[in-house]
Scaffold this motif. Structure first.
Motif, PDB file in Angstrom:
ATOM      1  N   ASN A  59       1.692   5.172  -8.861  1.00 44.03           N
ATOM      2  CA  ASN A  59       0.245   4.994  -8.749  1.00 44.03           C
ATOM      3  C   ASN A  59      -0.188   3.519  -8.691  1.00 44.03           C
ATOM      4  O   ASN A  59      -1.169   3.195  -8.019  1.00 44.03           O
ATOM      5  CB  ASN A  59      -0.468   5.718  -9.899  1.00 44.03           C
ATOM      6  N   PRO A  60       0.529   2.598  -9.327  1.00 39.49           N
ATOM      7  CA  PRO A  60       0.165   1.176  -9.179  1.00 39.49           C
ATOM      8  C   PRO A  60       0.201   0.670  -7.744  1.00 39.49           C
ATOM      9  O   PRO A  60      -0.424  -0.352  -7.445  1.00 39.49           O
ATOM     10  CB  PRO A  60       1.202   0.457 -10.052  1.00 39.49           C
ATOM     11  N   ASN A  61       0.901   1.363  -6.846  1.00 43.80           N
ATOM     12  CA  ASN A  61       0.907   0.932  -5.448  1.00 43.80           C
ATOM     13  C   ASN A  61      -0.513   0.845  -4.896  1.00 43.80           C
ATOM     14  O   ASN A  61      -0.849  -0.078  -4.148  1.00 43.80           O
ATOM     15  CB  ASN A  61       1.726   1.911  -4.594  1.00 43.80           C
ATOM     16  N   SER A  62      -1.361   1.817  -5.253  1.00 47.24           N
ATOM     17  CA  SER A  62      -2.749   1.781  -4.784  1.00 47.24           C
ATOM     18  C   SER A  62      -3.649   1.003  -5.743  1.00 47.24           C
ATOM     19  O   SER A  62      -4.574   0.309  -5.301  1.00 47.24           O
ATOM     20  CB  SER A  62      -3.285   3.204  -4.597  1.00 47.24           C
ATOM     21  N   LEU A  63      -3.387   1.092  -7.032  1.00 51.81           N
ATOM     22  CA  LEU A  63      -4.228   0.376  -7.989  1.00 51.81           C
ATOM     23  C   LEU A  63      -4.198  -1.136  -7.759  1.00 51.81           C
ATOM     24  O   LEU A  63      -5.195  -1.827  -7.962  1.00 51.81           O
ATOM     25  CB  LEU A  63      -3.777   0.682  -9.420  1.00 51.81           C
ATOM     26  N   ASN A  64      -3.067  -1.642  -7.327  1.00 52.29           N
ATOM     27  CA  ASN A  64      -2.940  -3.086  -7.123  1.00 52.29           C
ATOM     28  C   ASN A  64      -3.823  -3.595  -5.989  1.00 52.29           C
ATOM     29  O   ASN A  64      -4.083  -4.799  -5.896  1.00 52.29           O
ATOM     30  CB  ASN A  64      -1.478  -3.457  -6.855  1.00 52.29           C
ATOM     31  N   THR A  65      -4.317  -2.690  -5.145  1.00 50.56           N
ATOM     32  CA  THR A  65      -5.186  -3.142  -4.055  1.00 50.56           C
ATOM     33  C   THR A  65      -6.573  -3.537  -4.555  1.00 50.56           C
ATOM     34  O   THR A  65      -7.337  -4.155  -3.825  1.00 50.56           O
ATOM     35  CB  THR A  65      -5.337  -2.049  -2.972  1.00 50.56           C
ATOM     36  N   TYR A  66      -6.923  -3.184  -5.787  1.00 56.25           N
ATOM     37  CA  TYR A  66      -8.218  -3.543  -6.363  1.00 56.25           C
ATOM     38  C   TYR A  66      -8.223  -4.958  -6.936  1.00 56.25           C
ATOM     39  O   TYR A  66      -9.250  -5.422  -7.420  1.00 56.25           O
ATOM     40  CB  TYR A  66      -8.595  -2.601  -7.502  1.00 56.25           C
ATOM     41  N   VAL A  67      -7.085  -5.632  -6.904  1.00 57.45           N
ATOM     42  CA  VAL A  67      -6.924  -6.838  -7.720  1.00 57.45           C
ATOM     43  C   VAL A  67      -7.912  -7.945  -7.361  1.00 57.45           C
ATOM     44  O   VAL A  67      -8.319  -8.727  -8.224  1.00 57.45           O
ATOM     45  CB  VAL A  67      -5.462  -7.346  -7.633  1.00 57.45           C
ATOM     46  N   ASP A  68      -8.338  -8.019  -6.095  1.00 56.50           N
ATOM     47  CA  ASP A  68      -9.282  -9.074  -5.713  1.00 56.50           C
ATOM     48  C   ASP A  68     -10.721  -8.569  -5.688  1.00 56.50           C
ATOM     49  O   ASP A  68     -11.628  -9.273  -5.240  1.00 56.50           O
ATOM     50  CB  ASP A  68      -8.916  -9.667  -4.351  1.00 56.50           C
ATOM     51  N   GLY A  69     -10.949  -7.339  -6.172  1.00 55.54           N
ATOM     52  CA  GLY A  69     -12.297  -6.818  -6.284  1.00 55.54           C
ATOM     53  C   GLY A  69     -12.841  -6.189  -5.027  1.00 55.54           C
ATOM     54  O   GLY A  69     -14.006  -5.783  -4.984  1.00 55.54           O
ATOM     55  N   ILE A  70     -12.035  -6.109  -3.981  1.00 52.85           N
ATOM     56  CA  ILE A  70     -12.484  -5.536  -2.707  1.00 52.85           C
ATOM     57  C   ILE A  70     -11.527  -4.418  -2.317  1.00 52.85           C
ATOM     58  O   ILE A  70     -10.333  -4.650  -2.139  1.00 52.85           O
ATOM     59  CB  ILE A  70     -12.515  -6.600  -1.588  1.00 52.85           C
ATOM     60  N   TYR A  71     -12.061  -3.196  -2.182  1.00 48.18           N
ATOM     61  CA  TYR A  71     -11.223  -2.083  -1.742  1.00 48.18           C
ATOM     62  C   TYR A  71     -10.993  -2.231  -0.239  1.00 48.18           C
ATOM     63  O   TYR A  71     -11.952  -2.339   0.529  1.00 48.18           O
ATOM     64  CB  TYR A  71     -11.923  -0.760  -2.045  1.00 48.18           C
ATOM     65  N   PRO A  72      -9.748  -2.241   0.210  1.00 48.47           N
ATOM     66  CA  PRO A  72      -9.462  -2.645   1.589  1.00 48.47           C
ATOM     67  C   PRO A  72      -9.802  -1.625   2.669  1.00 48.47           C
ATOM     68  O   PRO A  72      -9.768  -1.959   3.851  1.00 48.47           O
ATOM     69  CB  PRO A  72      -7.947  -2.891   1.565  1.00 48.47           C
ATOM     70  N   GLU A  73     -10.150  -0.392   2.293  1.00 50.37           N
ATOM     71  CA  GLU A  73     -10.359   0.646   3.300  1.00 50.37           C
ATOM     72  C   GLU A  73     -11.830   0.990   3.537  1.00 50.37           C
ATOM     73  O   GLU A  73     -12.122   1.959   4.244  1.00 50.37           O
ATOM     74  CB  GLU A  73      -9.616   1.917   2.893  1.00 50.37           C
ATOM     75  N   GLY A  74     -12.741   0.242   2.961  1.00 46.90           N
ATOM     76  CA  GLY A  74     -14.157   0.503   3.193  1.00 46.90           C
ATOM     77  C   GLY A  74     -14.732   1.502   2.211  1.00 46.90           C
ATOM     78  O   GLY A  74     -14.015   2.134   1.436  1.00 46.90           O
ATOM     79  N   PRO A  75     -16.066   1.677   2.232  1.00 45.17           N
ATOM     80  CA  PRO A  75     -16.733   2.465   1.198  1.00 45.17           C
ATOM     81  C   PRO A  75     -16.400   3.949   1.207  1.00 45.17           C
ATOM     82  O   PRO A  75     -16.337   4.572   0.153  1.00 45.17           O
ATOM     83  CB  PRO A  75     -18.220   2.235   1.469  1.00 45.17           C
ATOM     84  N   MET A  76     -16.207   4.557   2.383  1.00 40.96           N
ATOM     85  CA  MET A  76     -15.913   5.990   2.409  1.00 40.96           C
ATOM     86  C   MET A  76     -14.587   6.289   1.718  1.00 40.96           C
ATOM     87  O   MET A  76     -14.498   7.180   0.861  1.00 40.96           O
ATOM     88  CB  MET A  76     -15.879   6.512   3.845  1.00 40.96           C
ATOM     89  N   TYR A  77     -13.546   5.537   2.088  1.00 44.77           N
ATOM     90  CA  TYR A  77     -12.247   5.793   1.486  1.00 44.77           C
ATOM     91  C   TYR A  77     -12.174   5.273   0.053  1.00 44.77           C
ATOM     92  O   TYR A  77     -11.393   5.775  -0.764  1.00 44.77           O
ATOM     93  CB  TYR A  77     -11.128   5.205   2.351  1.00 44.77           C
ATOM     94  N   TRP A  78     -12.990   4.264  -0.267  1.00 40.36           N
ATOM     95  CA  TRP A  78     -13.104   3.859  -1.674  1.00 40.36           C
ATOM     96  C   TRP A  78     -13.604   5.038  -2.496  1.00 40.36           C
ATOM     97  O   TRP A  78     -13.076   5.338  -3.571  1.00 40.36           O
ATOM     98  CB  TRP A  78     -14.078   2.676  -1.820  1.00 40.36           C
ATOM     99  N   ASN A  79     -14.622   5.737  -1.994  1.00 40.07           N
ATOM    100  CA  ASN A  79     -15.163   6.891  -2.708  1.00 40.07           C
ATOM    101  C   ASN A  79     -14.109   7.989  -2.857  1.00 40.07           C
ATOM    102  O   ASN A  79     -13.958   8.579  -3.935  1.00 40.07           O
ATOM    103  CB  ASN A  79     -16.382   7.433  -1.967  1.00 40.07           C
ATOM    104  N   TYR A  80     -13.388   8.258  -1.788  1.00 39.61           N
ATOM    105  CA  TYR A  80     -12.373   9.323  -1.777  1.00 39.61           C
ATOM    106  C   TYR A  80     -11.243   8.999  -2.753  1.00 39.61           C
ATOM    107  O   TYR A  80     -10.919   9.788  -3.644  1.00 39.61           O
ATOM    108  CB  TYR A  80     -11.857   9.457  -0.350  1.00 39.61           C
ATOM    109  N   GLY A  81     -10.647   7.827  -2.575  1.00 40.32           N
ATOM    110  CA  GLY A  81      -9.513   7.451  -3.413  1.00 40.32           C
ATOM    111  C   GLY A  81      -9.892   7.235  -4.863  1.00 40.32           C
ATOM    112  O   GLY A  81      -9.210   7.701  -5.787  1.00 40.32           O
TER     113      GLY A  81
END
Length: 221
Positions: free
Chosen positions: A183-205
């Protein structure tokens, strides 16, 4: 068990919680007359999986909060409808979400489901869910797939662990072991405060991330 009283106290004192509760009950009432969820002929079942989640989630909540058996009866019908399919495809998002749909009903309605329904649910969670997804590539993804699939399967593992056969318990434990590593594979993408896939996929994930963390915290602290 027993959380209904806490939720009811929030409903009684918070306009926001009361509004959410009212919406869920009103929506659950519409689901009482919903037709069966039928397996499509194609290679995707995402729409059906998400319909099952919404119906079972809302109906289970409505039953737990009101005690009205019409909600229990319909939720159990939906669980059996999708468990009677010959498979849940193997496309990871679709399969994982259907596994979650059945697991939330199994978990929230456990004390009042028939023994036959509970056995069927466990078997399908294992055979259609865990065994088809244990070696899929999403475990190593950094995208929302990691969160949705891991969140769905981990919740399902928590729901049935200890209730079934040795194989069920072994596979459920294996899912939970992989959560910590993968699970840290995806959690680490939050590290700079910006979800890299945009708001729709931020909501989903992130929705599934919250479900996962809440379940782990409530059970293991």
């Amino acid at each position: 068990a027993g959380e209904e009283a806490l939720i009811q106290s929030l409903i009684n004192t918070s306009p926001e919680h009361n509004k959410s509760h009212t919406y869920i009950i009103e929506t659950a009432n519409t689901f009482l007359q919903a037709p069966p969820i039928v397996k499509p002929s194609g290679t995707r079942i995402l729409s059906e999986s998400q319909a099952a989640i919404e119906q079972i989630f809302f109906l289970a909540y409505a039953y737990r909060m009101t005690g009205e058996t019409q909600y229990l009866t319909k939720a159990e019908t939906v669980i059996n409808d999708v468990c009677n399919w010959d498979n849940w495809i193997t496309y990871s998002l679709d399969t994982s979400e259907m596994t979650f749909a059945v697991a939330i009903g199994y978990d929230w309605l456990f004390n009042d489901l028939t023994a036959a329904t509970k056995q069927k649910a466990r078997e399908k969670i294992l055979n259609y869910g865990f065994l088809t997804q244990k070696n899929k590539p999403f475990w190593d993804y950094t995208s929302n797939w990691n969160q949705v699939c891991i969140g769905s399967l981990a919740f399902s593992a928590l729901a049935i662990y200890g209730d079934g056969t040795t194989q069920m318990n072994t596979e459920a434990a294996g899912i939970l072991d992989k959560v910590i590593a993968k699970n840290p594979n995806s959690l680490n993408t939050y590290v700079d405060g910006i979800y890299p896939e945009g708001p729709m996929y931020w909501n989903y994930g992130t929705s599934y991330q919250v479900i996962l963390l809440s379940a782990l915290e409530s059970i293991y602290g």
